[in-house]
Design an enzyme around this catalytic site. Structure first.
Site, PDB file in Angstrom:
ATOM      1  N   TRP A   1     -10.073   4.963  -9.247  1.00  0.00           N
ATOM      2  CA  TRP A   1     -10.551   4.560 -10.539  1.00  0.00           C
ATOM      3  C   TRP A   1      -9.982   2.988 -10.796  1.00  0.00           C
ATOM      4  O   TRP A   1     -10.492   2.232 -11.522  1.00  0.00           O
ATOM      5  CB  TRP A   1     -10.387   5.077 -11.788  1.00  0.00           C
TER       6      TRP A   1
ATOM      7  N   GLU B   1       0.267   9.960  -1.961  1.00  0.00           N
ATOM      8  CA  GLU B   1       1.437   8.698  -1.766  1.00  0.00           C
ATOM      9  C   GLU B   1       1.349   7.947  -0.349  1.00  0.00           C
ATOM     10  O   GLU B   1       1.455   7.128  -0.452  1.00  0.00           O
ATOM     11  CB  GLU B   1       2.880   9.491  -1.959  1.00  0.00           C
TER      12      GLU B   1
ATOM     13  N   ASP C   1     -11.362  -0.338  -6.564  1.00  0.00           N
ATOM     14  CA  ASP C   1     -10.266   0.026  -5.721  1.00  0.00           C
ATOM     15  C   ASP C   1     -10.196  -0.555  -4.223  1.00  0.00           C
ATOM     16  O   ASP C   1      -9.575  -0.238  -3.381  1.00  0.00           O
ATOM     17  CB  ASP C   1     -10.288   1.627  -5.485  1.00  0.00           C
TER      18      ASP C   1
ATOM     19  N   HIS D   1      -1.190   5.444  -0.725  1.00  0.00           N
ATOM     20  CA  HIS D   1      -0.793   4.362  -1.196  1.00  0.00           C
ATOM     21  C   HIS D   1       0.036   3.524  -0.501  1.00  0.00           C
ATOM     22  O   HIS D   1      -0.001   2.351  -0.293  1.00  0.00           O
ATOM     23  CB  HIS D   1       0.144   4.688  -2.560  1.00  0.00           C
TER      24      HIS D   1
ATOM     25  N   ASP E   1      -4.269  19.931  -6.937  1.00  0.00           N
ATOM     26  CA  ASP E   1      -4.028  19.839  -5.335  1.00  0.00           C
ATOM     27  C   ASP E   1      -5.116  20.670  -4.823  1.00  0.00           C
ATOM     28  O   ASP E   1      -5.904  20.115  -3.675  1.00  0.00           O
ATOM     29  CB  ASP E   1      -2.939  20.686  -4.850  1.00  0.00           C
TER      30      ASP E   1
ATOM     31  N   ALA F   1     -14.869   5.937 -14.203  1.00  0.00           N
ATOM     32  CA  ALA F   1     -14.206   5.398 -15.444  1.00  0.00           C
ATOM     33  C   ALA F   1     -12.620   5.656 -15.471  1.00  0.00           C
ATOM     34  O   ALA F   1     -11.886   4.593 -15.826  1.00  0.00           O
ATOM     35  CB  ALA F   1     -14.692   6.365 -16.741  1.00  0.00           C
TER      36      ALA F   1
ATOM     37  N   HIS G   1      -5.526   3.914  -6.573  1.00  0.00           N
ATOM     38  CA  HIS G   1      -6.283   4.944  -7.136  1.00  0.00           C
ATOM     39  C   HIS G   1      -7.726   4.714  -7.303  1.00  0.00           C
ATOM     40  O   HIS G   1      -8.288   3.661  -7.559  1.00  0.00           O
ATOM     41  CB  HIS G   1      -5.748   5.191  -8.614  1.00  0.00           C
TER      42      HIS G   1
HETATM   43 ZN   LIG Z   1      -1.077   7.421  -7.032  1.00  0.00          ZN
END
Ligand SMILES: [Zn+2]
Length: 408
Positions: free
Chosen positions: A229, A218, A237, A221, A278, A246, A227
Site C-alpha cells: 500500500w 522481510e 510502492d 524489504h 501467513d 488503501a 509494503h
Molecule cells: Zn514489512
C-alpha cells in the site's frame, strides 16, 4: 461531531498500533528512525531508491543477465536460555520455504486469485546458508551465541557485539539474519543503502522456522520492496503491476476488495508485502521481481553480493579457535588476596548456575567443591591454609573457567 471524529481517529490509531504489534513487520518504523537519527542514511537510502528506479526505467542498461541470484546467508542466533537456540532443521526448513516463495514453487501458489496469476513471478532469487565465512573457513552458516540479554527491541543492538549482540559478517557479501527473542513484533529489515554495519534482517524467535513467512516479507524489504500500500493511503510502492490499495490487510479476506479505484482487480492482499495471515500470502509479482533484481545491477546497493565467496568451497577446514568470551561474559573474582570470604561474580552469565567449582591447591589436591547457587557466589575460605589456590569449572557450553587466588 468533532469529538466523534477524534474518537474514531484515536480508535483507528490504536487498532493500527495493535495490528502492527501483532503482525509485526516494523521495517517502515525502523527506516524512519534510522533516517531521523542519521541524515546521511536518509541520503544513502534515497540514492539507492533513485538508482533502482533508473535501472527499471532503462531496460537496456545495467540489467542482470546471469540467471538465478544465489545469496549467502549467515544466521546469528542470540539465545539467553537454551530453548532459544534454533536447530539446524528449523533453519533449513525456513530457508526452504523462503526459496520456494522466491522461486514460485510453493504448493499454495494455486491459491493466487485468477486475476493475478498472469503477473505472479518466479523471482529467480535463492538464499543458501554460507559454506565459507569471511576468512574462507568452513562454516554451517548458523552461529549460536549466548547473551545476557533476554529480549530485544527495534534498536539494532542485536547487531553489535559491544551491545551483547553479534556483529554482522561483511554485509556487502552476506545477508545477515539475526534470530533472537523480540518484544512485540515479528521482524524488520534494513532497506538497500542502509549503514553496512547494521544491514540485514531481524526475526523474532517465535516468527522463525518451518511454515513461517515473516522472513519472506522481510527479504522482500531487504531487496528494496515496499509494503504493497506504499505505506500511506493509496500510496506508491514503486511497482506497476501491484494495484494501488488503501492500506494493509489483516486476516485473510475471501472476496475482492476494491479500494483507491482499483476495481475490477481489487487489492492484491495475497502479496507477500501485505500484512495478511501467513496462510493467505502466496505471490510476488513480475514488477516486484524487476525491482528486487535491480538492486543487484552493477552500481546498485546489493551488487557486491554477486561476487561473494560465501557459497564457495572453504579454503580452511579446521574449526576456528574458540574466541575469547566477550568482556561482559568474563567472571569477576574479589577480593584477591583474600582472608575470609571470596566472591565470584557470574551476574551476566546465568549458564554457571548449578555448576560445580572445584578448588585445588598448588600441588593439585582437591580442597573443596562448591555448587554455584547465586549470581554472586560467596566462598568461605576462612579455614584454608595460607597459600595459592585454583578455581576451575566448566559449563554446558564447554566454556571453562580457571582462576587463581591467594589466601593470606
Ligand atoms: Zn514489512
Amino acid at each position: 461531531m468533532k469529538a466523534g471524529r477524534i474518537l474514531i481517529l484515536i480508535i483507528g490509531l490504536l487498532s493500527f498500533s495493535r495490528v502492527t504489534a501483532q503482525l509485526g513487520c516494523v521495517t517502515t518504523e525502523h527506516t524512519r528512525l534510522q533516517v531521523i537519527n542519521d541524515p546521511l542514511q536518509a541520503n544513502a537510502i534515497q540514492q539507492a531508491e533513485t538508482f533502482i528506479r533508473q535501472v527499471l526505467a532503462s531496460p537496456n542498461t545495467a540489467r542482470l543477465e546471469n540467471g538465478i541470484i544465489r545469496i549467502p546467508v549467515v544466521i546469528h542466533n542470540l539465545y539467553h536460555t537454551t530453548d532459544q537456540k534454533i536447530t539446524d532443521e528449523q533453519a533449513v526448513a525456513q530457508l526452504e520455504l523462503l526459496n520456494k516463495a522466491f522461486r514460485r514453487q510453493n504448493a499454495d501458489t494455486v491459491k493466487t486469485p485468477a486475476v493475478f496469476k498472469s503477473v505472479a513471478a518466479d523471482c529467480e532469487i535463492e538464499f543458501h546458508l554460507a559454506t565459507s565465512d569471511p576468512l574462507r573457513r568452513a562454516t554451517t552458516g548458523i552461529i549460536r551465541k549466548y547473551t545476557p540479554v533476554s529480549t530485544w527491541i527495534m534498536d539494532d543492538k542485536m547487531k553489535s557485539s559491544a551491545a551483547m549482540g553479534a556483529d554482522p559478517w561483511d554485509s556487502r557479501l552476506y545477508l545477515n539474519i539475526w534470530v533472537c527473542p523480540m518484544e512485540k513484533f515479528a521482524g524488520y529489515s534494513s532497506m538497500p543503502g542502509s549503514d553496512a554495519k547494521l544491514d540485514g534482517i531481524v526475526i523474532g524467535l517465535s516468527a522463525f522456522g518451518a511454515g513461517q513467512k515473516t522472513l519472506i516479507h522481510e527479504a522482500g524489504h531487504w531487496m528494496g520492496l515496499k509494503h504493497i500500500w506504499g505505506d500511506e493511503y493509496c500510496g506508491d510502492d514503486g511497482v506497476e503491476d501491484t494495484p494501488k490499495q488503501a492500506s494493509y490487510t489483516v486476516g485473510c479476506p475471501t472476496t475482492t476488495r476494491v479500494t483507491c479505484g482499483n476495481g475490477p482487480l481489487g487489492d492484491m492482499y495475497n502479496n507477500y508485502m501485505d500484512f495478511t495471515n501467513d496462510g493467505c500470502m502466496n505471490l510476488f509479482t513480475k514488477g516486484q521481481k524487476a525491482r528486487m533484481q535491480a538492486v543487484f545491477a552493477p552500481g546498485a546497493a546489493r551488487n557486491s553480493l554477486l561476487s561473494s565467496a560465501g557459497l564457495d568451497k572453504p579454503l580452511i577446514y579446521e574449526s576456528p579457535l574458540p574466541e575469547e568470551d566477550p568482556r561482559w561474559l568474563q567472571v569477576k573474582m574479589y577480593p584477591n588476596p583474600v582472608t575470609t570470604t571470596l566472591y565470584i561474580d557470574f551476574s551476566y552469565d546465568v549458564r554457571w548456575l548449578g555448576k560445580t567449582i572445584f578448588i585445588s591447591n598448588l600441588v593439585g589436591q582437591s580442597v573443596n567443591n562448591v555448587t554455584i547457587s547465586a549470581k554472586i557466589q560467596a566462598i568461605d575460605v576462612t579455614n584454608f591454609k595460607p597459600g595459592i589456590y585454583f578455581l576451575a569449572a566448566k559449563n554446558d557450553q564447554g566454556v571453562s573457567m580457571k582462576l587463581k587466588f591467594i589466601k593470606l
